[in-house]
Enzyme design. Sequence first.
Site, PDB file in Angstrom:
ATOM      1  N   GLU A  10     107.927 -25.697  22.593  1.00  0.00           N
ATOM      2  CA  GLU A  10     107.695 -24.657  23.600  1.00  0.00           C
ATOM      3  C   GLU A  10     108.403 -23.355  23.217  1.00  0.00           C
ATOM      4  O   GLU A  10     107.874 -22.266  23.401  1.00  0.00           O
ATOM      5  CB  GLU A  10     108.205 -25.155  24.951  1.00  0.00           C
ATOM      6  CG  GLU A  10     108.061 -24.177  26.097  1.00  0.00           C
ATOM      7  CD  GLU A  10     108.682 -24.705  27.385  1.00  0.00           C
ATOM      8  OE1 GLU A  10     108.364 -24.154  28.463  1.00  0.00           O
ATOM      9  OE2 GLU A  10     109.499 -25.652  27.328  1.00  0.00           O
ATOM     10  N   ASP A  62     109.208 -15.985  34.255  1.00  0.00           N
ATOM     11  CA  ASP A  62     110.137 -16.742  35.087  1.00  0.00           C
ATOM     12  C   ASP A  62     111.482 -16.032  35.328  1.00  0.00           C
ATOM     13  O   ASP A  62     111.593 -15.202  36.203  1.00  0.00           O
ATOM     14  CB  ASP A  62     110.361 -18.137  34.506  1.00  0.00           C
ATOM     15  CG  ASP A  62     109.080 -18.974  34.512  1.00  0.00           C
ATOM     16  OD1 ASP A  62     108.003 -18.395  34.734  1.00  0.00           O
ATOM     17  OD2 ASP A  62     109.148 -20.192  34.306  1.00  0.00           O
TER      18      ASP A  62
END
Length: 799
Positions: free
Chosen positions: A766, A534
């Site tokens: 995460e 990302d």
Amino acid sequence: MNFSALFIIITIILFLISHLVNSTAEPRLPRVITPFPAPKLTDLSQFQGKHKESLYWGTYRPHIYLGIRARTPQSLMAGLMWNYVEDDSYHLRHVCKQEDDLSAYGWIKHDGRDFGHQVLVDHGMILNTSFLKSKGEGSGYGGDWAVRLDVQVDRSKWNKKHESSAQLFFYLADEGGNALHLSSQNLNVHEDSLLASGSRIDIGDWQLHLKSSDDLELHYSGFHTPYFHNLSDLVEETLVTQRRKHGRMQLPDSSDDLPNVLVFQIIGGFPFTSDIILVSETNSESSRVEERLNSLTGISLSNELKYKEQAFDEKIEKIFNLADKVDSDSISVGKAAVGNLLGGIGYFYGQSKIALSGNPNHKEHVPYISYWPAELYTAVPCRSTFPRGFLWDEGFHQLLIWRWDIHISLDIIGHWLDLINIDGWIPREQILGAEALSRVPEEYVPQHPTNGNPPTMLLALSGIINALKNSEFNAMDRSEISLFLECAFGRLEAWFQWLNITQSGEQMSSYYWHGRDNVTTFELNPQTLSSGFDDYPRASHPSADERHLDLRCWVLLAAECMHSIEQFLNKETKPGRSYGSTAKLLSDIELLNQLHFDDAYGAYFDFGNHSEKVQLKWKELKVGHNHATRQLVREVLERPVLRLVPQIGYVSFFPFMGRIISSGSLILEKQLELISNRSLLWTDYGLRSLAKTSSLYMKYNTEHDAPYWRGTIWINMNYRVLSALHHYSKESGPYQDKAKAMYKELRSNLIRNIVRNYQQTGFLWEQYDQIKGNGKGAHPFTGWTSVVVLIMAEAYDTI
């Protein structure tokens, strides 16, 4: 010319004319939505018969706290909701949401097939849900299943303003529109356990029963609706209406005509237990319904659940051998990681939306075309935030799943490879069906066919190949794996060729991720979503001159894996498709250094049109007529030049992760120094994703986009670095002892921090904060964070 020859000629002519006419009448599909021209892998015989039936029912709705369905597009579905009171407002828990702020939830044990045990803790209410399947004599296709709901309360945490009883809502919904029949208008489980019945082509006549020895109050509502993704809204509206009319949150004991949804409200004082059972094929003479019910309720169910829990524990130890490697607290966390990963496997059906525009700007809506209707059986990264299939995540999931159950793993990999199109492209994010679509912002739904994703599925296949070479499978499994690889080879070749050709760069053996926005005025550094990293810093000005180090190493991994499969299957090398030659070229250290190595830093970097002098600055921008707004805008203070991009982080160590560097090389020494440097990447909790010295360390990418891969700790990349350290600690050379010491410390740091966070918060996360080690982002994230089990087991694949 004889009559037979004439007849053949005429037949051929007629066929060609017919084909020409049909081609004119029915234009060909655009290539991007044309399936790969080969039999589907999921149609292989090994995925049919007993295998398919054994996996028919499951907890395949991972986005629901408890959701059950069959692996078929138009399924009979079941789910659970419960009432929660906050500030005198009533809310239904149903869909997994982080904002629900549950203290904990997740499958602490699940075998991926016929058993699971989940614990949910909601502000003092402790809800245990157990799932069990049974294929007994007389049962229909897929067998029967039972759900045990056990409700307890922690009085010290239970708000006195809350009601003294629990209200659960268990429902059945038929996606096929088949009518569900209520057993009685006045439900009383002590007189009759039957709640509902119906009939379907797949499982025949069925019945739903509820049994309990506790004093329960039952109410119901029946709905006829084509929508299933917002059932909790439907129930909530009904309850609000009832409260307004009658002053009580109680379903009205009424139903629409021919309902395809039945909701049962179960009210009981703390504590209580109820068993809900679905029995199939109830109309045959040998159905033995009562006997089957008794085997799935009460003491019989309790005993079977205990047996399954014990079998799960034994299998964990047999596969991962944790008792000799970690403490009991770590083993408990490891079990929960495996359990929620397997319990999070879902089944989805629908059509992906494929972008027709090459514009990667997600702020704008783009025209799209629909992919072919497809099913997907897959694990998911996170049941609350990402409850759908992600291509590069799934490769990491399969590192665990193939070790646990090779048949489930191959089935999942087969489903993914069946999504490949004629060009060899696979959409990286699978948003299939209304339930999945309802969770994703519209602008992020279309998938761009120019954009790739790391081929991590080949990491799992490499591990499977190595296990085959080491004779870790029995003869039957070995035969099925071989057949799978043989039939999958054409699809794997197409995928490799697509990645190798479409993502290639300007220079030989260079590659770059497509899809970066080269006209943005709002992003500090244009994102590279296709890489999976990302906002990880790349060249400031995207162009075709870029060379992305991680992609080059992924292609090398893919070439090595394809070469291994080719050798295992004894296939001849095709002209122009020598995977061994490609792997040799991409592992040439001198060529790699020419393209990506910076002598001054002693580090590997991306290359591109880059400026370090870029910032976000507030500016007044005109919007429409005579209207100004203040926005953060990208400002370039120094003209970019073609150069290496000096950002030390995960991408820098891909050659190290890929074990390209020789064990005696001075470059290896430098990699170990960089990794272990506390001023750069090393922390007491794992390795940072980006060095503290980076110009973009923990920087926002836009006004609202917080740093993601710019410093926090991610377990999938720590696992890969740890795997490489383990490799070099076994290789003779001057840096073997250094690698061994770093391996031991990093492994210990990762396990200790993940276990600590789980004990404190009830979740795997995460990512983890690089300063204090606290969990961050999506949770429960038993996607690639679950590879902590492999770290505990010291199970690393040889690449």
